[in-house]
Design an enzyme around this catalytic site. Structure first.
Site, PDB file in Angstrom:
ATOM      1  N   ASP A 483      20.132  15.393  59.202  1.00  0.00           N
ATOM      2  CA  ASP A 483      20.077  14.249  59.269  1.00  0.00           C
ATOM      3  C   ASP A 483      18.859  13.482  58.288  1.00  0.00           C
ATOM      4  OD1 ASP A 483      22.124  13.403  58.986  1.00  0.00           O
ATOM      5  OD2 ASP A 483      22.687  12.582  61.092  1.00  0.00           O
TER       6      ASP A 483
HETATM    7  C1  BGC Z   1      23.248  13.864  64.810  1.00  0.00           C
HETATM    8  C2  BGC Z   1      24.134  14.817  63.956  1.00  0.00           C
HETATM    9  C3  BGC Z   1      22.992  15.714  63.039  1.00  0.00           C
HETATM   10  C4  BGC Z   1      21.662  16.066  63.756  1.00  0.00           C
HETATM   11  C5  BGC Z   1      20.957  17.082  63.436  1.00  0.00           C
HETATM   12  C6  BGC Z   1      22.803  13.930  65.076  1.00  0.00           C
HETATM   13  O1  BGC Z   1      21.690  13.567  66.094  1.00  0.00           O
HETATM   14  O2  BGC Z   1      24.815  13.311  65.494  1.00  0.00           O
HETATM   15  O3  BGC Z   1      25.114  14.388  63.010  1.00  0.00           O
HETATM   16  O4  BGC Z   1      24.039  16.654  62.344  1.00  0.00           O
HETATM   17  O5  BGC Z   1      21.521  14.887  64.088  1.00  0.00           O
HETATM   18  O6  BGC Z   1      20.151  15.445  63.136  1.00  0.00           O
END
Ligand code: BGC
Length: 811
Positions: A483
């Site tokens: 993200d």
């Molecule tokens: C989110 C995921 C994401 C991951 C890596 C998590 O906090 O819930 O959707 O893939 O972080 O960024």
């Protein structure tokens, strides 16, 4: 250092001091009514949705920490204490907290008075049940007063914590007998209220926080408790609470137990009132009557325990490795249930007010949950698919109560669509139930746009296939799994969202990771097409997959590892020529899991590079070298100090990808090494460094660049739960559901002589015995089912209700 121990027989983690490095919590409830409960009885309750239907209030960043909860104050003379030490923090003579599966028991002892607080949410009912047992262990009679206390939330947790100009005027309660009803907003649009009750007539009560705690008081020193008792206050606006007082005279050796409950009640519109202004309490009274005595409490608890016994009996292993068995048989599966229920909504790190159900998160949570309750997985898949847009893209998050997509975040995370294929594929493998693909599911929650689920998957696939960039790799959009890798956002102003700033769809920035996903789940989609009798579509899909696979091996290959991405200017992210962030874990795991570069040696090389460049004693870091300054073109990833979160933290979620990738290549020793480094039971001894609960995974452990290397954060709600369960059960132990049956193909450490396992699969029970007489890491030489030799590794499904004895000899 440890702060407790595992009691495997009872399936509990037993905490022996209230001063854990952080509050160590448990989840009570598994369907609609939930309570988060810390080891000192802090926490809160909600119905379905921690934001929109919050029953009790919680102040996350309060100091001292963890003040709100379901608390009892016990007063004897001038001494006031809590069975769980908080919030008064009077030193206890003894303390113990047992977090079990769906229940918590906290016991404290002070001056020969023992108080035992048992809490759980009964199966299929919308309430929290609490029993307090007070025992006099002294030689003489004792007089104590007991005060239970909770603070209501005015339902919408966001509004509750911000809109004070309105909220301080809306609060309303009713008191009838030993029940306190919280009915704020019931007079207007709400059809629900909360009820707090006790099974014994109290000697006093309060419903106004100002009266019980005091305007300038604190939960650590409630005025009513430290002063002269409850004052029968009625909340008019301000902050409604439920507090009661029981004055107990206890003979030596005498026990008194009192039952309490906190329930959520919904009434049909035309049955809201009993009389003008008086709420209809019939459903609440029926609930209270259901748990009227100790026998009812005990039997509801027994039902809960039996439920967990049944759930966990679907997969268990006996490996001779105690920590492994405990993770697989108990805690990893338990966490999978919790992540399935909560997605990323409510924990001690997720406020319940921000993220609801994540599209990709919930799809991945299914991978570790589907074997437990396939019917609930089915329902979830349909809910998730209903938040997809007609072009195949998807809302990134949705609210559990309304099941509507979250507009503020919107869509544009280009890995999301493919996760729907991953989740559905896992369901099909587990159940063989292809009828799910015929279910009519709306797009964008609009019934008029309903199409069969198979059409949703087709559009997921096409979305990726039709959004390729200059190198033939999938476009990344706002971000992919990571993200925080925001290649099209360019956020320059504080307070802006890193993810939703800037253009949604850049025509240049590409993700090698999504390329790996497309190959892995695109192959699964092609196979589904074939099963659906659409061979042409299957070959078309395979062609598209082959093209992306070639692009990954070309523009996505850096020489020793897979690159991560191309940014909006066409520059490589995650390549040896980069100044920082030369190598990332995600594409190594995903591409190798997809089988990319297996034949050409790139897969081996990529995993070697992970070992050489990303390994640490606490797990594999997400990338190296960490970014030391903010990079506009990369976004949030470079906003974190080095070593934290996506900026080179140990992101536990993608460690199991490496486990699966290593197993794909037959490296059992290494797969297990990676597995064990982050598995909670294996690192219980460093709880003072790790700090979060030693029985569940955390999202992130600070990496080697961080000052607090080894310190975990964001426990409980992480895709790590599902992926590690998948990695240990399917990749290492090698018991894999497939469309045509169960595959047995372990990849274990050479020194592991074998193991036995029980797996429930499509209604049949498989008793599996794996033998490894030659000390190999992978390869089944002989497979026998009920004494008969089976060719290959696939066991066709046994008759539902039957038991199959499976022997697999490796060599
Ligand atoms: C989110 C995921 C994401 C991951 C890596 C998590 O906090 O819930 O959707 O893939 O972080 O960024």
């Amino acid at each position: 250092m440890r702060f407790g121990y595992f009691d495997d027989r009872k399936r509990e983690y037993v905490i022996s001091t209230p001063r854990t490095p952080l509050p160590w919590i448990n989840y009570l409830g598994s369907e609609s009514f939930f309570t988060l409960c810390s080891n000192t009885a802090g926490g809160y309750s909600f119905y379905r949705d921690a934001r929109l239907r919050r029953l009790t209030r919680y102040r996350y960043n309060n100091s001292p920490l963890d003040q709100e909860g379901f608390r009892f104050y016990i007063k004897e003379g001038d001494t006031v204490w809590n069975p769980g030490w908080q919030p008064v923090q009077t030193e206890l003579d003894s303390y113990c907290c047992r977090h079990g599966l769906g229940y918590t028991v906290i016991e404290g002892c002070k001056n020969d008075i023992r108080a035992r607080q048992e809490m759980f949410v009964p199966v299929k009912d919308d309430c929290l049940l609490v029993r307090l047992t007070v025992s006099n262990e002294a030689g003489g009679a004792k007089r104590v007063s007991v005060f239970p206390y909770i603070e209501f939330c005015l339902w919408d947790a966001v509004d509750d914590s911000s809109n004070f100009q309105r909220n301080w005027s809306t609060g309303e309660v009713e008191v009838k007998g030993s029940a306190i009803y919280h009915k704020t907003e019931y007079r207007e649009r709400r059809d629900h209220y909360a009820v707090f009750w006790s099974g014994r007539e109290p000697d006093g009560f309060d419903t106004s926080r100002d009266a019980f705690i005091g305007v300038y008081g604190s939960p650590a020193r409630p005025e009513a408790v430290f002063g002269s008792g409850c004052t029968s206050s009625t909340a008019h606006g301000w902050q409604p609470v439920a507090a009661q007082q029981f004055d107990l005279d206890l003979d030596p050796g005498e026990d008194v137990s009192i039952l309490f409950g906190l329930g959520y009640i919904e009434n049909p519109q035309d049955e809201k009132w009993e009389a003008p202004g008086i709420i209809n309490k019939s459903r609440a009274e029926a609930m209270i009557a259901r748990y009227a005595d100790d026998a009812a409490f005990d039997s509801a608890l027994a039902v809960l325990k039996a439920d967990w016994e049944r759930l966990l009996s679907g997969f268990s292993v006996s490996s001779g490795k105690e920590k492994l068995d405990r993770m697989v048989n108990i805690w990893n599966q338990y966490q999978c249930m919790v992540t399935f229920n909560m997605s990323r909504s409510a924990s001690y790190f997720e406020s319940g007010m921000g993220r609801g159900m994540g599209f990709r998160d919930s799809c991945q949570d299914l991978l570790g949950f589907v074997h437990m309750i396939p019917e609930r997985a089915r329902e979830r898949i349909l809910d998730i698919a209903a938040t997809q847009f007609p072009d195949g893209s998807a809302y990134h998050q949705y609210q559990p109560l309304t099941k509507k997509g979250n507009l503020a975040v919107g869509s544009g995370f280009n890995d999301d669509p493919l996760w729907l294929i991953a989740g559905t594929d896992a369901y099909l493998r587990e159940t063989g139930d292809f009828s799910i693909l015929d279910e009519q599911v709306p797009f964008d929650n609009d019934e008029t746009l309903s199409q069969p689920l198979s059409e949703h998957l087709r559009r997921s696939f096409r979305f990726t296939a039709e959004h390729l960039g200059p190198h033939g790799l999938p476009l990344i959009g706002r971000a992919d799994w990571n993200d925080c890798l925001n290649l099209n956002c360019f956020s320059e102003h504080p307070g802006e969202s890193f993810q939703t700033t800037g253009p949604n769809e850049g025509p240049v920035a590409e993700s090698v990771f999504i390329g790996g996903m497309f190959v892995k789940y695109g192959k699964a989609w092609a196979e589904i097409c074939r099963r659906l009798g659409r061979p042409e579509e299957a070959s078309e899909a395979e062609k598209a997959v082959a093209a992306v696979e070639a692009a990954v091996l070309d523009a996505g290959w850096d020489g020793k590892w897979f690159r991560r991405a191309y940014d909006a200017f066409g520059n490589v992210v995650g390549g040896s020529a980069c100044e920082e962030g030369k190598i990332f874990i995600e594409p190594q795991g995903m591409c190798v899991m997809a089988g990319i570069g297996k034949a050409g040696g790139q897969a081996e090389a990529a995993l070697e590079s992970v070992k050489e460049l990303l390994d640490t004693k606490y797990g594999i870091v997400l990338q190296q070298p960490a970014y030391t300054r903010y990079r506009l073109e990369l976004g949030e990833i470079s906003s974190y100090p080095p070593g934290y979160k996506e900026n080179a933290g140990i992101f536990c979620h993608n460690n199991p990808w490496i486990v699966c990738a290593e197993a794909e290549l037959g490296h059992g020793d290494r797969a297990f090494q990676v597995y064990a480094r982050t598995a909670p039971a294996f690192i219980e001894d460093i709880s003072e460094i790790h700090r979060t609960e030693p029985y569940v995974y955390s999202q992130m452990i600070a990496g080697k660049d961080a000052a607090t290397f080894g310190e975990a954060k964001n426990s409980w709600l992480t895709g790590t739960a599902a992926w590690t369960f998948l990695s240990i059960s399917q990749a290492i132990l090698g018991i894999k559901p497939a469309l045509d049956g169960l595959v047995i193909d372990p990849c274990i450490p050479a020194d592991m002589k074998g193991f036995t396992a029980v797996r429930r699969f499509r209604g049949a029970t498989y008793r599996i015995s794996v033998e490894n007489p030659r000390g190999v890491q992978k390869g089944v030489k002989e497979l026998r089912v009920n004494g008969r030799v089976v060719e290959g590794c696939l066991i066709p499904p046994a008759e539902p209700g039957s038991t199959a004895d499976v022997v697999a000899v490796m060599g």
